[in-house]
Design a protein around this motif. Structure first.
Motif, PDB file in Angstrom:
ATOM      1  N   THR A  51      48.907  -3.410 -28.067  1.00  0.00           N
ATOM      2  CA  THR A  51      50.138  -4.047 -27.615  1.00  0.00           C
ATOM      3  C   THR A  51      51.163  -4.034 -28.737  1.00  0.00           C
ATOM      4  O   THR A  51      50.991  -3.349 -29.745  1.00  0.00           O
ATOM      5  CB  THR A  51      49.842  -5.477 -27.118  1.00  0.00           C
ATOM      6  OG1 THR A  51      51.016  -6.027 -26.521  1.00  0.00           O
ATOM      7  CG2 THR A  51      49.361  -6.370 -28.240  1.00  0.00           C
ATOM      8  N   CYS A 107      38.591  -5.293 -20.411  1.00  0.00           N
ATOM      9  CA  CYS A 107      38.848  -4.564 -21.663  1.00  0.00           C
ATOM     10  C   CYS A 107      38.389  -5.350 -22.882  1.00  0.00           C
ATOM     11  O   CYS A 107      38.388  -6.581 -22.884  1.00  0.00           O
ATOM     12  CB  CYS A 107      40.335  -4.234 -21.790  1.00  0.00           C
ATOM     13  SG  CYS A 107      40.802  -2.801 -20.825  1.00  0.00           S
ATOM     14  N   PHE A 143      48.532  -2.796 -23.277  1.00  0.00           N
ATOM     15  CA  PHE A 143      49.008  -3.980 -22.559  1.00  0.00           C
ATOM     16  C   PHE A 143      50.432  -4.235 -23.029  1.00  0.00           C
ATOM     17  O   PHE A 143      50.662  -4.834 -24.075  1.00  0.00           O
ATOM     18  CB  PHE A 143      48.116  -5.191 -22.865  1.00  0.00           C
ATOM     19  CG  PHE A 143      48.180  -6.260 -21.820  1.00  0.00           C
ATOM     20  CD1 PHE A 143      47.246  -6.319 -20.805  1.00  0.00           C
ATOM     21  CD2 PHE A 143      49.193  -7.208 -21.845  1.00  0.00           C
ATOM     22  CE1 PHE A 143      47.303  -7.315 -19.833  1.00  0.00           C
ATOM     23  CE2 PHE A 143      49.264  -8.195 -20.883  1.00  0.00           C
ATOM     24  CZ  PHE A 143      48.316  -8.254 -19.874  1.00  0.00           C
ATOM     25  N   PHE A 185      42.727  -4.270 -26.920  1.00  0.00           N
ATOM     26  CA  PHE A 185      44.068  -4.260 -26.330  1.00  0.00           C
ATOM     27  C   PHE A 185      45.050  -3.673 -27.332  1.00  0.00           C
ATOM     28  O   PHE A 185      45.100  -4.122 -28.485  1.00  0.00           O
ATOM     29  CB  PHE A 185      44.508  -5.679 -25.948  1.00  0.00           C
ATOM     30  CG  PHE A 185      43.663  -6.321 -24.896  1.00  0.00           C
ATOM     31  CD1 PHE A 185      43.984  -6.204 -23.554  1.00  0.00           C
ATOM     32  CD2 PHE A 185      42.526  -7.042 -25.243  1.00  0.00           C
ATOM     33  CE1 PHE A 185      43.204  -6.798 -22.583  1.00  0.00           C
ATOM     34  CE2 PHE A 185      41.729  -7.641 -24.286  1.00  0.00           C
ATOM     35  CZ  PHE A 185      42.067  -7.516 -22.940  1.00  0.00           C
TER      36      PHE A 185
END
Length: 262
Positions: A52, A47, A31, A50
């Protein structure tokens, strides 16, 4: 949370393969700024993990935390990979960002377990406390610094490049450097300088990079798998070319040495 998008993308495939084998019901996604906006709402609902980076945490997750309410309320783990990167000005920004993040978590009555990963840190406990703003004597920090993985014996060798040969009739490099130190000290108004400024003296030994290239070539000749770490990308190319030159008589081995860089 990875310092860069590239690291997150690198781990995505490995996690997907792991989840397929162990827990196929879990969804994992990256993400970041490259995630299409049309897909973000779907990923938020589907989901469980994640991947990120700090920019996304600042610009998207914290800026619109209401949209992430369901995720934040049920957040169990916050993993900070490559934690040693968060030093200097970047680390100061990251520490403030994590303080904001913890305040938002508190707003949603969420208290996930924070995990930091690094292999190059001597004061991991103190660093982690400052990074996530934990009070002394408050929440416990558990430092896992014992490696119980199986491994064979190791040998550590310190390789000193050979002394450079001096032409007949010429003073040694040490003598030349001593004279330079005397002249430098006289110019500065004192006695002989204990050492010369960087780059001012004559090199008394060969290049460590040439030696590294020779060692890599010898390892290739003997069929040993070898990793040579260098500070910058340019040095990788220099050592690679020198190692291949040492293997001019073995072109079949030259293709087995390669530079691995970002």
């Amino acid at each position: 949370l990875f310092p860069t998008k590239a690291l997150a993308q690198d781990q995505l495939g490995k996690l997907q393969k792991l989840f397929q084998q162990v827990c196929p019901g879990l969804g994992v996604c990256t993400f970041d700024g490259d995630t299409p906006k049309d897909d973000r709402a779907r990923l938020l609902k589907s989901c469980h993990v994640f991947l990120t980076n700090p920019d996304m945490l600042h610009f998207t997750i914290l800026a619109s935390h209401a949209r992430w309410r369901h995720v934040l309320e049920h957040l169990r783990y916050m993993v900070l990979d490559e934690a040693h990167v968060y030093r200097g000005s970047f680390g100061a920004h990251m520490a403030l960002l994590l303080r904001r993040f913890r305040r938002v978590l508190k707003h949603y009555n969420s208290s996930p377990l924070f995990i930091a990963c690094s292999a190059t840190m001597s004061n991991a406990g103190d660093f982690f406390r400052k990074l996530v703003a934990l009070e002394e004597g408050g929440e416990d920090v558990c430092v896992v610094d014992e490696d119980t993985a199986g491994r064979g014996d190791r040998q550590f060798c310190l390789w000193n490049p050979p002394l450079l040969e001096v032409e007949p009739g010429q003073p040694s490099r040490e003598d030349q450097n001593a004279r330079k130190r005397a002249r430098f000290g006289e110019r500065e108004g004192g006695g002989a300088a204990p050492r010369l400024p960087p780059g001012a003296g004559y090199r008394t030994r060969g290049s460590s990079y040439d030696e590294a290239a020779w060692i890599v070539s010898q390892a290739a000749r003997r069929g040993h798998r070898t990793v040579c770490f260098l500070q910058v990308r340019a040095l990788v190319e220099i050592v690679l070319q020198a190692a291949n030159k040492h293997l001019d008589d073995r072109p079949d081995l030259q293709g087995r040495i390669a530079g691995y860089r970002g």
